[in-house]
Enzyme design. Structure first.
Site, PDB file in Angstrom:
ATOM      1  N   SER A 124      -4.675  10.105  -4.175  1.00 32.15           N
ATOM      2  CA  SER A 124      -3.669   8.671  -4.275  1.00 32.15           C
ATOM      3  C   SER A 124      -2.169   9.314  -5.062  1.00 32.15           C
ATOM      4  CB  SER A 124      -4.372   7.717  -4.087  1.00 32.15           C
ATOM      5  OG  SER A 124      -2.753   6.448  -3.374  1.00 32.15           O
ATOM      6  N   HIS A 285      -7.913   5.899   3.229  1.00 35.14           N
ATOM      7  CA  HIS A 285      -7.289   6.388   2.086  1.00 35.14           C
ATOM      8  C   HIS A 285      -7.926   6.254   0.868  1.00 35.14           C
ATOM      9  CE1 HIS A 285      -4.560   7.076  -0.111  1.00 35.14           C
ATOM     10  NE2 HIS A 285      -4.022   6.093  -0.977  1.00 35.14           N
TER      11      HIS A 285
END
Length: 315
Positions: A124, A285
């Site tokens: 991320s 994610h």
């Protein structure tokens, strides 16, 4: 395993402002080193693992230990600025964080990067740090592994704005909270996934300056991170003609994630022409925690097949 904290000035970070001279300077990062059980005769490039927004090196402990064991090399997990045990600073951009990583390699570890050529792994926010660092110094790294983020300007998903609002509500609660369960109850109004809430709650700590020693405060500087959310949506490089990393790149994306859309793949190809991609089906994610064995397997196979082979050929 060696756990290293920054030098003395950093240890006062929770209760002091950043000196003016440090605003534009690289920061010493807290880190942990994980060594393989038996180092190989031929040294292999170390790996540096970088967490995402609101994360810390503790999120990657198991990941780093397994990679060190399977890939027979030291693996370093770091706390990026404004996270974990690393210092706080009002400047929070991908460029500033990549400069911290450069400082970490050349000054804290005192590596000759032209010879050791470490591998960067980031999730991320950490993925964009890894990509920024590789584009800043393309000859420094033997490979990079961005986990579920792309080298483009893209608005952060609304989840992170919700997390900030929930954390601000906890921070401003009257009376101050002393139980993590009470903080979790507030988070639950914004996030139903208990795993994500537990991840965010790792940032809570007991305030050592409180009289009861029980009052909970955030370890991260919430005001700084809230002001810099737009920077986290940005990517500092816009033109692949101006910067390119020709080394091997492994892009790992969650099959259910929205962070690496198909339309970003040509951009990957222009910035990172040797990129390969692994789609982790069923994962979102938080790809490492959701599909740990699959991600480890993909990273280990790729490093052995591509990065280690490149090193053998160079040697």
């Amino acid at each position: 395993m060696r756990i290293i904290l920054p030098r003395t000035p950093v240890l006062r970070r929770f209760f002091s402002t950043t000196p003016r001279c440090l605003l534009d300077s690289p920061l010493d990062l807290a880190y942990t080193r994980h060594d393989p059980p038996s180092p190989p005769k031929q040294p292999k490039p170390p790996m540096i693992i970088m967490h995402g927004l609101f994360g810390s090196q503790r999120n990657n402990r198991t990941f780093s230990k397994v990679l060190a064991q399977q890939l027979l090399r030291p693996v370093y997990t770091v706390d990026l600025r404004n996270h974990g045990a690393s210092p706080h600073n009002p400047t929070h951009t991908y460029t500033s964080m990549s400069i911290d990583i450069e400082h970490f390699l050349t000054h804290q570890l005192q590596l000759s990067v032209s010879r050791t050529k470490p591998i960067l792994i980031g999730h991320s926010m950490g993925a964009k740090v890894a990509m920024t660092a590789a584009l800043r110094n393309p000859t420094w790294y033997s490979g990079i592994i961005p986990l579920d983020n792309a080298p483009v300007d893209a608005a952060l998903k609304s989840d992170f704005g919700n997390y900030v609002r929930a954390m601000q509500e906890i921070e401003s609660h009257t009376p101050a909270l002393t139980k993590q369960s009470d903080a979790d109850a507030i988070l639950a109004k914004y996030e139903s996934n208990i795993g994500i809430r537990q991840f965010l709650l790792t940032n809570l700590m007991k305030d050592p300056s409180s009289t009861d020693k029980k009052t909970l405060i955030w370890r991260v500087p919430l005001n700084i991170l809230a002001k810099n959310l737009d920077n986290m949506a940005d990517f500092p490089y816009k033109d692949p003609e101006e910067a390119r990393f020709e080394g091997p790149t492994l892009v790992v994306r969650g099959g259910e994630s929205r962070y690496v859309a198909d339309e970003t793949l040509p951009v990957f190809g222009r910035f990172f022409p040797r990129f390969e991609m692994v789609d982790v089906k069923g994962a979102g994610h938080w790809v490492v925690s959701e599909a740990f064995e699959e991600v480890v397997g993909a990273v280990v196979e790729w490093v052995r097949r591509v990065v280690d082979l490149d090193q053998d050929l160079d040697g």
